[in-house]
Structures are given as C-alpha cells and as structure tokens.
Design an enzyme around this catalytic site. Structure first.
Site, PDB file in Angstrom:
ATOM      1  N   ASP A   1       0.860  -1.176   0.000  1.00  0.00           N
ATOM      2  CA  ASP A   1       0.000   0.000   0.000  1.00  0.00           C
ATOM      3  C   ASP A   1       0.896   1.225   0.000  1.00  0.00           C
ATOM      4  O   ASP A   1       1.756   1.365   0.874  1.00  0.00           O
ATOM      5  CB  ASP A   1      -0.856  -0.029   1.279  1.00  0.00           C
TER       6      ASP A   1
ATOM      7  N   ASP B   1      -3.173   4.648  -2.195  1.00  0.00           N
ATOM      8  CA  ASP B   1      -4.248   5.171  -1.360  1.00  0.00           C
ATOM      9  C   ASP B   1      -4.783   6.487  -1.921  1.00  0.00           C
ATOM     10  O   ASP B   1      -4.006   7.357  -2.327  1.00  0.00           O
ATOM     11  CB  ASP B   1      -3.674   5.399   0.053  1.00  0.00           C
TER      12      ASP B   1
ATOM     13  N   GLU C   1      -6.661   3.588  -5.756  1.00  0.00           N
ATOM     14  CA  GLU C   1      -7.914   3.618  -4.996  1.00  0.00           C
ATOM     15  C   GLU C   1      -8.676   4.876  -5.386  1.00  0.00           C
ATOM     16  O   GLU C   1      -8.210   5.992  -5.150  1.00  0.00           O
ATOM     17  CB  GLU C   1      -7.660   3.636  -3.480  1.00  0.00           C
TER      18      GLU C   1
ATOM     19  N   HIS D   1     -11.410  -3.065   3.346  1.00  0.00           N
ATOM     20  CA  HIS D   1     -11.329  -2.758   4.780  1.00  0.00           C
ATOM     21  C   HIS D   1     -12.040  -1.467   5.165  1.00  0.00           C
ATOM     22  O   HIS D   1     -11.939  -1.044   6.314  1.00  0.00           O
ATOM     23  CB  HIS D   1      -9.851  -2.681   5.170  1.00  0.00           C
ATOM     24  N   ASP D   2     -12.711  -0.837   4.217  1.00  0.00           N
ATOM     25  CA  ASP D   2     -13.440   0.400   4.515  1.00  0.00           C
ATOM     26  C   ASP D   2     -14.952   0.239   4.405  1.00  0.00           C
ATOM     27  O   ASP D   2     -15.694   1.167   4.733  1.00  0.00           O
ATOM     28  CB  ASP D   2     -13.011   1.512   3.539  1.00  0.00           C
TER      29      ASP D   2
HETATM   30  C1  NOJ Z   1      -8.332   5.013   2.216  1.00  0.00           C
HETATM   31  C2  NOJ Z   1      -8.017   3.834   3.061  1.00  0.00           C
HETATM   32  O1  NOJ Z   1      -8.501   2.672   2.436  1.00  0.00           O
HETATM   33  C3  NOJ Z   1      -8.635   4.083   4.420  1.00  0.00           C
HETATM   34  O2  NOJ Z   1      -8.605   2.952   5.225  1.00  0.00           O
HETATM   35  C4  NOJ Z   1      -7.914   5.237   5.033  1.00  0.00           C
HETATM   36  O3  NOJ Z   1      -8.519   5.572   6.270  1.00  0.00           O
HETATM   37  C5  NOJ Z   1      -7.957   6.460   4.130  1.00  0.00           C
HETATM   38  N1  NOJ Z   1      -7.666   6.139   2.761  1.00  0.00           N
HETATM   39  C6  NOJ Z   1      -6.930   7.470   4.553  1.00  0.00           C
HETATM   40  O4  NOJ Z   1      -5.644   7.008   4.230  1.00  0.00           O
END
Ligand code: NOJ
Ligand code: MG
Length: 559
Positions: free
Chosen positions: A134, A236, A299, A360-361
């Site tokens: 990442d 990210d 992402e 994971h979000d």
């Molecule tokens: C996206 C990530 O997937 C998330 O988990 C994170 O909190 C935010 N970006 C900030 O880096």
C-alpha cells in the site's frame, strides 16, 4: 452427489498457474496483444487483500503481523490467487491504523522487522505469489519528520511540502473543505498562525504534490520497495493528490440527506479529482515502469465515467483504477447489468477492467447482501471480465461484526458516531478454526471476533466440499482453466426480475453465467453442460435448452 462434486472440485484444483496458456487480452473492442504475458500478469491475475492487523498474530500480542502472514501463505496459495495486497505495514503511530505513516521505508515493530518483511517477500515469491504494498502518498503522519520540520516555522525548507494557508479574513478556516472523517479539513497551528490541510484525520496532514521535492521523495520510496522486488502498489486515495490551486470552496451537494457522512454535504469537485492529477500519476507510472512487470492500482471512489480517466492518457496512468461499483450497487439484476454496461462502455480501448466486492473500509459483503447471495456474488466477481480483488475472509463468508461502543477502535466511527460509518466490523480477525480466538492469536484479539466463528472458519469449511470456501476455490480454478472466463469478451444476455445472465466468449468458446439474485426459483433458456453451480452439486448435469435455477443459485454453463 457429494463424491461427484469432490471429484470435479479436485480436477479443477489441479489446474496450476504455470499451465495456463499465454493469451492476449481480449478487450471487447480492441485486443491488446503487444505486452508479453508475463508483463501482463495483472490483467488475468486474481488479487487477495490482507489487512495485516487481522490476518494472523504470531507473537501473542493480539495483533496480526508479518510472521503470521508467512505462516498463512500456504492457505493463500491454496485459494489459487496470483497476488497478495497488504494494507500498510509501515512505521506509524496508528492514528488511522497505518494509513498515517511516519517512515515510508520502515516496518512498524507491531508488524515485525525488515528481516521479517524480506522473508515474507521471498516466501511469497517462492510460492509464485506476487506481493503488492500500500502506497500512501496523499498524506503522512503528523509525526513524520517531514511534517515536524514543516510545522516548525514558516521559512523551514519543508514548509511547502504540506498545504499551509492563512486564516480567512475573519480568522476562520481558509475555505469550506471538509475532512472525510468529519469536521473541517483545516487545522490551525498556533505556533506559525496558519492552517494546514488534512483530507482525513488532523494526524494525517496532506502532502503538497505540486511541490517537486515531495514527488521525488515519494518516487524514491517507490524505488526503495520496487528495488526489493515488490510487485507493485495499491495507491491510497490517488484521486485526492492534487487540490485546486485557487482553493475555491466546494459547492453544496443537493443530494445530501441526513444520515450520510457529514462531508457529503459538499461536492468534492475542487478538493479532489483535479485535471492535473493525471500528470502526477503518469509520473508514478514512469517510476513503476523502471522495473519490469509491476502493477499500479489506484484507490478511487468516483462514478465510472470519471473513474476511467485514471487509466491516463494513452493508458499511461494506473494499470487498474479500482472499480468499486459493485460495493455500492443495489443487488438488483437490472441495476447490476446497467453498471457493467456503463463501465464496459466507458473503458478506454486497451484498458483492463477490474472488479471489487469488499475492502477494509466497507461493510462486509455477506452482511450487505446476505449469506446466500454472497455465493452468487462470488460467482459474479469471478466470472466478470476484469481482474477480481478478494477481501480476506469474504471467501469464508465472514460477516460484518457488531462492535460495542467500548470496543470501537476506528477513528472515523469515533469522530462521526452512530451513523454506520465505522470500519471495525469489516476488519475483525480472520476465522481460522474453532479454538479460542479462532486460531488468530494466543491473546485477546485487538477487535472482537464474529460470534459464529465456531461454525464459519477455514478448518471446517475446508473440510466441507460444498462450503463457500470450496466454491471460491472451484470458481478460481475454473477461471484459471477457461480462457473465456479469464480473457473472454463480456456479452450481456438478460437482466429481468432477479435473473442476471451473460456470456463470456473467447475465440469460438463460450460460457453462459446465469445468476439468480433472489430466493425464488427461475428458468433460463440455455443449453449445455453445467460446469459449476454455486451450491456445488450439479457438475456434469446437462441443461437441455432450459436451465432451472433454485433460489439464490448461480450456474456456469459451457454454452
Ligand atoms: C483510504 C483507506 O482505504 C482508508 O482505510 C484510510 O482511512 C484512508 N484512505 C486514509 O488514508
Ligand atoms: Mg502480533
């Protein structure tokens, strides 16, 4: 029936990744046959996301670590995936569980040492698995030495590495930009009487990507890991890197409704997704292209029409801008067919599509659409045209775990409580077996386990030839075996009521996928040999011009 299934599943499993014939990518409109099969591995590969805190603890502190991942590599390889993406493992105060990095070239002691990392990389490669890290270039931790310097004085050489602005004339924030995690995105720093910008936590100040030194510093980080042999990055919030140079207010969002995350009250048209972003990403891509066969995944949460711009001009951007459309889709056949069509139509010529069901979000798939449909979704993900990314635990149907207020760890939930934005519930420990702590750790895990881990765990599902885990393995094996599934064109057939039917076609061979997105039986006019049912009990049956689907069943037919 049971033994028949086992035979088929086993015969599918023996397809190994080195047996797969070299194939050109079959974009629906234009085949790209220029890149070699090896360089192109990510086009037909399958990615598996590991959230390191929750995969396997090896040292009894209740938090997953690199040695734990090494122990579990045989399991990952047994799924038949090609690449593992690890969420951040770098030195971090963990305000956002590693998405706040204090040393981009260091491993956080919680996860292990650099020697552990090197061992993991070697062990993954020895098994034929690629390893993706990442990259978090939008922001660092506020404890990163770069930021410590930057905030020290207005004339510090690193001042411009972050985004500092004077207060508005009334002394307030410089503009109306909002943090993803609630409140203003501006934090006042009394020492130098300016505000700094943070798209996420105030502990995650945004780097200034208009500054050449910042770009070079992150490119240097990329070279460090790529030089070690890492196979690429998931980048990210890549659409956030460049913000409006005039710092114009974001406009109000007329679609905002109560209960939505508070930052949706404005449309982020100036604070993100700016046109200049594509030059920055092309720069990253050039760095990644200094090394052979690496992949850059971005992402990006944007509607597909904007998302596809992230392939870059002449495809010089991200190889795979993550396509999250299925995560937010309503689980209706017509809607899903429409979004596939919109995406396919929007893709630039030669661009490789990709699909994601969870991460994971976002709330866990099995809880979003139900346990029965989670199997149908697996068939959808692994039969669509495009690189699939699996989220750890979805292959065993892990649910969204309810988190009691005292157990909340996620800063998003702490800042914006009670409206369901919390991400702890999708980050709970992997359920390996029915022993205490599910085989994840000797100690109490950092997040509670799902209650039903005694039933839903790798050990039990592994032994059950009709389990969701067996389904994932069979689907992956079939995808590896059939060029139509890994590289064929997508042809919509029908989307009506709960039925979603499409074909995949490759050089004269074709398969039909019929998915029943509802609980009521349904029939489809299709004939041919059944290759796989989501219920794993119909292999070698023939459909004679008509295929009857049970409720919540999906079927792949050689037709
Ligand atoms: C996206 C990530 O997937 C998330 O988990 C994170 O909190 C935010 N970006 C900030 O880096
Ligand atoms: Mg540990």
């Amino acid at each position: 029936m049971r033994h028949r299934h086992t035979d088929v599943a086993e015969s599918l499993l023996v397809v190994n990744r080195t047996n797969v014939p070299a194939l050109p990518n079959a974009n629906n409109r234009e085949a790209n046959v220029t890149a070699s099969e090896q360089d192109d591995w990510w086009r037909r590969g399958i990615f598996y996301q590991v959230y390191p805190r929750s995969f396997q603890d090896s040292d009894g502190d209740g938090v997953g670590d690199l040695r734990g991942i090494i122990q579990r590599l045989p399991y990952i390889a047994s799924l038949g995936v090609d690449a593992v993406w690890l969420s951040p493992i770098f030195t971090s105060p963990m305000a956002d569980f590693g998405y706040d990095i204090a040393d981009y070239k260091g491993i956080d002691p919680l996860f292990g040492t650099m020697a552990d990392f090197d061992a993991l990389l070697a062990a993954a490669h020895a098994r034929g698995l690629k390893l993706i890290l990442d990259l978090v270039p939008n922001h660092s931790s506020d404890r990163h030495p770069w930021f410590v310097e930057s905030r020290a004085s207005r004339d510090n050489p690193k001042r411009d590495w972050y985004i500092w602005r004077d207060p508005a004339p009334d002394g307030g924030v410089p503009n109306n930009w909002l943090s993803e995690f609630g409140g203003s995105a501006w934090q006042y720093d009394a020492a130098t009487e300016q505000y700094y910008y943070h798209a996420f936590l105030k502990e995650q100040p945004d780097l200034n990507w208009r500054n050449r030194e910042v770009r070079e510093a992150i490119f240097d980080v990329m070279r460090f890991w790529l030089g070690k042999g890492v196979d690429g990055f998931r980048v990210d919030v890549i659409w956030h890197l460049i913000k409006d140079d005039l710092f114009r207010d974001d406009p109000p969002n007329p679609g905002f409704r109560d209960g939505m995350p508070p930052n949706r009250v404005i449309r982020h048209v100036h604070s993100a997704d700016r046109p200049e972003i594509h030059d920055v990403i092309a720069g990253m891509r050039r760095v990644s292209d200094e090394f052979p066969s690496r992949v850059l995944i971005g992402e990006i949460y944007l509607p597909v029409e904007r998302l596809v711009a992230y392939y870059g001009k002449d495809l010089a951007g991200a190889h795979l801008p993550f396509n999250f459309a299925l995560i937010s889709a309503n689980w209706h056949a017509r809607e899903i067919e429409d979004l596939i069509a919109r995406y396919e139509a929007a893709l630039p010529a030669g661009a490789s599509p990709n699909w994601v069901l969870g991460n994971h979000d976002k709330a866990r798939l099995a809880s979003r659409i139900g346990r029965d449909q989670a199997r149908v979704a697996a068939m959808l993900l692994l039969t669509l045209r495009g690189t699939p990314t699996l989220y750890y635990g979805d292959e065993i149907g892990m649910p969204q775990v309810a988190i009691a207020p005292e157990d909340v760890r996620d800063p998003f939930e702490k800042n914006v409580p009670g409206i369901g934005v919390g991400r702890d519930g999708c980050r709970t420990p992997m359920q390996w077996d029915a022993t205490e702590h599910a085989g994840f750790s000797q100690a109490t895990p950092w997040l509670p386990l799902a209650k039903d881990f005694v039933r839903d765990n790798v050990a039990l599902l592994d032994a059950d030839p009709r389990s969701i885990l067996s389904l994932y393995r069979a689907l992956i094996a079939l995808r590896r075996k059939l060029p139509a599934l890994s590289a064929g064109a997508y042809v919509p057939v029908r989307a009506e009521a709960d039925l979603l039917v499409y074909r995949r076609e490759f050089e004269g061979s074709s398969v039909t996928i019929a998915l029943n997105l509802g609980a009521t039986p349904a029939s489809v006019a299709v004939g041919g040999e059944i290759l796989l049912s989501t219920l794993l009990d119909r292999q070698s049956e023939k459909a004679e011009g008509r295929l009857d689907l049970r409720g919540n069943e999906g079927v792949i037919v050689a037709a």
